[in-house]
Design a protein around this motif. Structure first.
Motif, PDB file in Angstrom:
ATOM      1  N   THR A 136     -19.478   2.963  -1.187  1.00  0.00           N
ATOM      2  CA  THR A 136     -18.262   2.339  -0.684  1.00  0.00           C
ATOM      3  C   THR A 136     -17.678   1.390  -1.708  1.00  0.00           C
ATOM      4  OG1 THR A 136     -19.057   2.493   1.577  1.00  0.00           O
ATOM      5  CG2 THR A 136     -17.299   0.916   1.159  1.00  0.00           C
ATOM      6  N   ALA A 137     -18.547   0.568  -2.318  1.00  0.00           N
ATOM      7  CA  ALA A 137     -18.069  -0.391  -3.320  1.00  0.00           C
ATOM      8  C   ALA A 137     -17.467   0.325  -4.508  1.00  0.00           C
ATOM      9  CB  ALA A 137     -19.221  -1.284  -3.775  1.00  0.00           C
ATOM     10  N   ALA A 138     -18.114   1.399  -4.950  1.00  0.00           N
ATOM     11  CA  ALA A 138     -17.606   2.116  -6.117  1.00  0.00           C
ATOM     12  C   ALA A 138     -16.276   2.778  -5.833  1.00  0.00           C
ATOM     13  CB  ALA A 138     -18.624   3.172  -6.560  1.00  0.00           C
ATOM     14  N   GLY A 139     -16.079   3.215  -4.577  1.00  0.00           N
ATOM     15  CA  GLY A 139     -14.862   3.948  -4.269  1.00  0.00           C
ATOM     16  C   GLY A 139     -13.792   3.141  -3.596  1.00  0.00           C
ATOM     17  N   GLU A 140     -14.035   1.854  -3.385  1.00  0.00           N
ATOM     18  CA  GLU A 140     -13.108   1.064  -2.583  1.00  0.00           C
ATOM     19  C   GLU A 140     -11.708   1.059  -3.156  1.00  0.00           C
ATOM     20  OE1 GLU A 140     -12.786  -3.258  -0.467  1.00  0.00           O
ATOM     21  OE2 GLU A 140     -14.685  -2.418  -1.059  1.00  0.00           O
ATOM     22  N   TRP A 141     -11.597   0.909  -4.485  1.00  0.00           N
ATOM     23  CA  TRP A 141     -10.269   0.869  -5.078  1.00  0.00           C
ATOM     24  C   TRP A 141      -9.747   2.263  -5.348  1.00  0.00           C
ATOM     25  CZ3 TRP A 141      -7.560  -3.410  -4.953  1.00  0.00           C
ATOM     26  CH2 TRP A 141      -8.257  -4.601  -4.745  1.00  0.00           C
ATOM     27  N   GLY A 142     -10.628   3.159  -5.800  1.00  0.00           N
ATOM     28  CA  GLY A 142     -10.149   4.489  -6.122  1.00  0.00           C
ATOM     29  C   GLY A 142      -9.654   5.255  -4.919  1.00  0.00           C
ATOM     30  N   ALA A 143     -10.189   4.962  -3.722  1.00  0.00           N
ATOM     31  CA  ALA A 143      -9.813   5.710  -2.537  1.00  0.00           C
ATOM     32  C   ALA A 143      -8.493   5.240  -1.953  1.00  0.00           C
ATOM     33  CB  ALA A 143     -10.916   5.589  -1.485  1.00  0.00           C
ATOM     34  N   ASN A 144      -7.989   4.120  -2.395  1.00  0.00           N
ATOM     35  CA  ASN A 144      -6.764   3.579  -1.823  1.00  0.00           C
ATOM     36  C   ASN A 144      -5.898   3.056  -2.958  1.00  0.00           C
ATOM     37  OD1 ASN A 144      -4.843   2.653  -0.095  1.00  0.00           O
ATOM     38  ND2 ASN A 144      -6.058   0.975   0.746  1.00  0.00           N
ATOM     39  N   THR A 145      -5.264   3.979  -3.669  1.00  0.00           N
ATOM     40  CA  THR A 145      -4.552   3.598  -4.882  1.00  0.00           C
ATOM     41  C   THR A 145      -3.107   3.197  -4.631  1.00  0.00           C
ATOM     42  OG1 THR A 145      -3.994   5.917  -5.296  1.00  0.00           O
ATOM     43  CG2 THR A 145      -6.003   5.063  -6.318  1.00  0.00           C
ATOM     44  N   HIS A 146      -2.627   3.343  -3.411  1.00  0.00           N
ATOM     45  CA  HIS A 146      -1.268   2.927  -3.068  1.00  0.00           C
ATOM     46  C   HIS A 146      -1.347   2.045  -1.831  1.00  0.00           C
ATOM     47  CE1 HIS A 146      -0.829   6.682  -5.334  1.00  0.00           C
ATOM     48  NE2 HIS A 146       0.292   6.169  -5.777  1.00  0.00           N
ATOM     49  N   ARG A 147      -0.881   0.806  -1.971  1.00  0.00           N
ATOM     50  CA  ARG A 147      -1.007  -0.151  -0.880  1.00  0.00           C
ATOM     51  C   ARG A 147       0.321  -0.836  -0.620  1.00  0.00           C
ATOM     52  NH1 ARG A 147      -6.784  -3.093  -1.885  1.00  0.00           N
ATOM     53  NH2 ARG A 147      -7.936  -1.220  -2.399  1.00  0.00           N
ATOM     54  N   SER A 148       0.545  -1.151   0.624  1.00  0.00           N
ATOM     55  CA  SER A 148       1.719  -1.925   1.002  1.00  0.00           C
ATOM     56  C   SER A 148       1.289  -3.371   1.201  1.00  0.00           C
ATOM     57  CB  SER A 148       2.318  -1.364   2.296  1.00  0.00           C
ATOM     58  OG  SER A 148       3.466  -2.085   2.661  1.00  0.00           O
ATOM     59  N   VAL A 149       2.010  -4.294   0.573  1.00  0.00           N
ATOM     60  CA  VAL A 149       1.674  -5.713   0.627  1.00  0.00           C
ATOM     61  C   VAL A 149       2.838  -6.461   1.267  1.00  0.00           C
ATOM     62  CG1 VAL A 149       1.079  -7.764  -0.722  1.00  0.00           C
ATOM     63  CG2 VAL A 149       0.258  -5.507  -1.451  1.00  0.00           C
ATOM     64  N   ALA A 150       2.585  -7.088   2.397  1.00  0.00           N
ATOM     65  CA  ALA A 150       3.619  -7.883   3.069  1.00  0.00           C
ATOM     66  C   ALA A 150       3.631  -9.282   2.468  1.00  0.00           C
ATOM     67  CB  ALA A 150       3.348  -7.949   4.569  1.00  0.00           C
ATOM     68  N   ALA A 151       4.794  -9.735   2.041  1.00  0.00           N
ATOM     69  CA  ALA A 151       4.922 -11.051   1.413  1.00  0.00           C
ATOM     70  C   ALA A 151       6.154 -11.747   1.980  1.00  0.00           C
ATOM     71  CB  ALA A 151       5.026 -10.902  -0.104  1.00  0.00           C
ATOM     72  N   ARG A 152       6.396 -12.950   1.481  1.00  0.00           N
ATOM     73  CA  ARG A 152       7.587 -13.697   1.873  1.00  0.00           C
ATOM     74  C   ARG A 152       8.266 -14.218   0.616  1.00  0.00           C
ATOM     75  NH1 ARG A 152       7.836 -14.267   7.203  1.00  0.00           N
ATOM     76  NH2 ARG A 152       9.562 -15.745   7.087  1.00  0.00           N
ATOM     77  N   ALA A 153       9.585 -14.196   0.631  1.00  0.00           N
ATOM     78  CA  ALA A 153      10.372 -14.717  -0.487  1.00  0.00           C
ATOM     79  C   ALA A 153      11.496 -15.560   0.086  1.00  0.00           C
ATOM     80  CB  ALA A 153      10.932 -13.571  -1.330  1.00  0.00           C
ATOM     81  N   GLY A 154      11.451 -16.853  -0.189  1.00  0.00           N
ATOM     82  CA  GLY A 154      12.470 -17.739   0.356  1.00  0.00           C
ATOM     83  C   GLY A 154      12.495 -17.756   1.866  1.00  0.00           C
ATOM     84  N   GLY A 155      11.335 -17.564   2.481  1.00  0.00           N
ATOM     85  CA  GLY A 155      11.255 -17.591   3.931  1.00  0.00           C
ATOM     86  C   GLY A 155      11.531 -16.270   4.611  1.00  0.00           C
TER      87      GLY A 155
END
Length: 369
Positions: A136-155
């Motif tokens: 699992t540790a070895a494949g954690e990043w390779g198995a999920n190479t596209h991620r959506s990141v929710a952020a905030r900009a200026g509120g």
């Protein structure tokens, strides 16, 4: 008879001890529960007990939800980039800032929760079948190479896309930003940099691999000629827009070459200043706005590598902070660009994932508190 696995109650006081001591002072400390869990979870044959415990902690923290919880845990335990030798008080203060609370409130409430979550994940890891955790540790990043990141900009909420793979594998992104030196001279295509990878991917090759067309160098020379920059350096922060060559088959329509690296006289090295990175990103977004409606459909998406973090020598967190400063300012004004980041390493990806928590580290340890 098999050694019983550690439980939550035995792990929690040892996690508190690690938090107080820090990773650089683990040698010689008695941490029987953590060491027992490390033996059950990690391949420890060639490790010291302290190194095995650190590996266990890193693995447990990666299991936490990305965002404030994971970021606070990394600062609390000294796992965040550049914090392993910070005093406990500085790590606690930075973790408290992730949640936006006072140090005292964090100590009494959030820190207890963070350490408890780490302990729970260690118990789960220790209970997994042999070999599963390592895979699992070895494949954690390779198995999920596209991620959506929710952020905030200026509120306002914004959504970023994170790619964890080589830049030449990008698909369906209108514009890719390529780091360049101030002479807009591309590296040879056999090299390993982002710019070399994009040059190679933009070229057309024959059936035996021979280069039939290498368009990016010629387009950059033409751009320099049009702007009176042939044979001389441009100012750091300049952006030259070119076509994408064969990358068009992957849905990439433009390559923006950001001049951020200044050759150091008499050496093969470069200097990159974070302020120049921020200026170049601002210029990228300005050029994108200028070119948007010249294309059908209009340009909308743009992908940034961590500019200056290769040969330029900027640490990942410094590069990301410089890039994000310009991106956040643009998005905060209401721009609707579809912003992507592309990185190669888990360390860099984790930094991008800290953006929602305001955890892009731009300074060293804060004052003791």
């Amino acid at each position: 008879m098999a050694t019983p696995l550690p439980d939550y109650a035995s792990l929690l006081p040892e996690l508190k001890e690690v938090r107080r001591a820090g990773l650089v002072r683990l040698h010689g400390r008695s941490l029987p529960a953590l060491e027992s869990a490390a033996r059950a979870v990690t391949a420890t044959a060639a490790r010291t007990p302290g190194a095995a415990v650190e590996a266990l902690l890193r693995l447990a923290v990666t299991r936490l939800d990305a965002g404030t919880l994971r970021t606070a845990a990394e600062y609390t335990m000294g796992l965040a980039h550049g914090t392993r030798d910070w005093p406990a008080s500085s790590r606690r203060a930075r973790a408290a800032s992730v949640y936006g609370v006072s140090v005292e409130r964090f100590r009494k409430d959030h820190e207890v929760m963070v350490l408890g979550q780490i302990a729970e994940h260690i118990v789960r890891l220790a209970g997994e079948p042999a070999g599963v955790t390592a895979r699992t540790a070895a494949g954690e990043w390779g198995a999920n190479t596209h991620r959506s990141v929710a952020a905030r900009a200026g509120g306002r909420p914004v959504r970023l896309t994170l790619h964890v793979h080589p830049v030449d594998l990008l698909r369906d992104v209108d514009v890719i930003v390529s780091p360049s030196n101030v002479y807009l001279a591309l590296p040879e295509p056999y090299k390993a940099s982002v710019a070399a990878s994009l040059r190679r991917a933009a070229a057309t090759h024959g059936v035996t691999g021979e280069v039939l067309d290498d368009p990016l160098p010629g387009e950059l020379r033409a751009w320099a000629a049009r702007h009176g920059a042939s044979g001389r350096a441009v100012l750091p922060g300049t952006v030259a827009a070119t076509g994408s060559g064969a990358l068009a088959r992957q849905g990439v329509r433009r390559v923006y070459h950001a001049a951020v690296a200044v050759p150091r006289a008499g050496t093969n090295d470069y200097d990159v200043h974070p302020a120049d990175v921020t200026r170049s990103v601002s210029r990228v977004l300005a050029v994108l706005a200028e070119e948007r409606d010249r294309h059908t459909p209009p340009l909308r998406s743009v992908c940034f590598p961590l500019l200056g973090a290769g040969r330029g020598g900027l640490p990942y967190h410094v590069s990301l902070a410089a890039v994000w400063a310009a991106v956040e300012a643009e998005l905060a004004r209401g721009a609707d660009w579809d912003v992507h980041f592309v990185v190669r390493t888990a360390e860099a990806a984790e930094l991008v994932e800290r953006i929602p928590a305001g955890g892009v580290p731009v300074h060293g340890p804060g004052p003791a508190g």
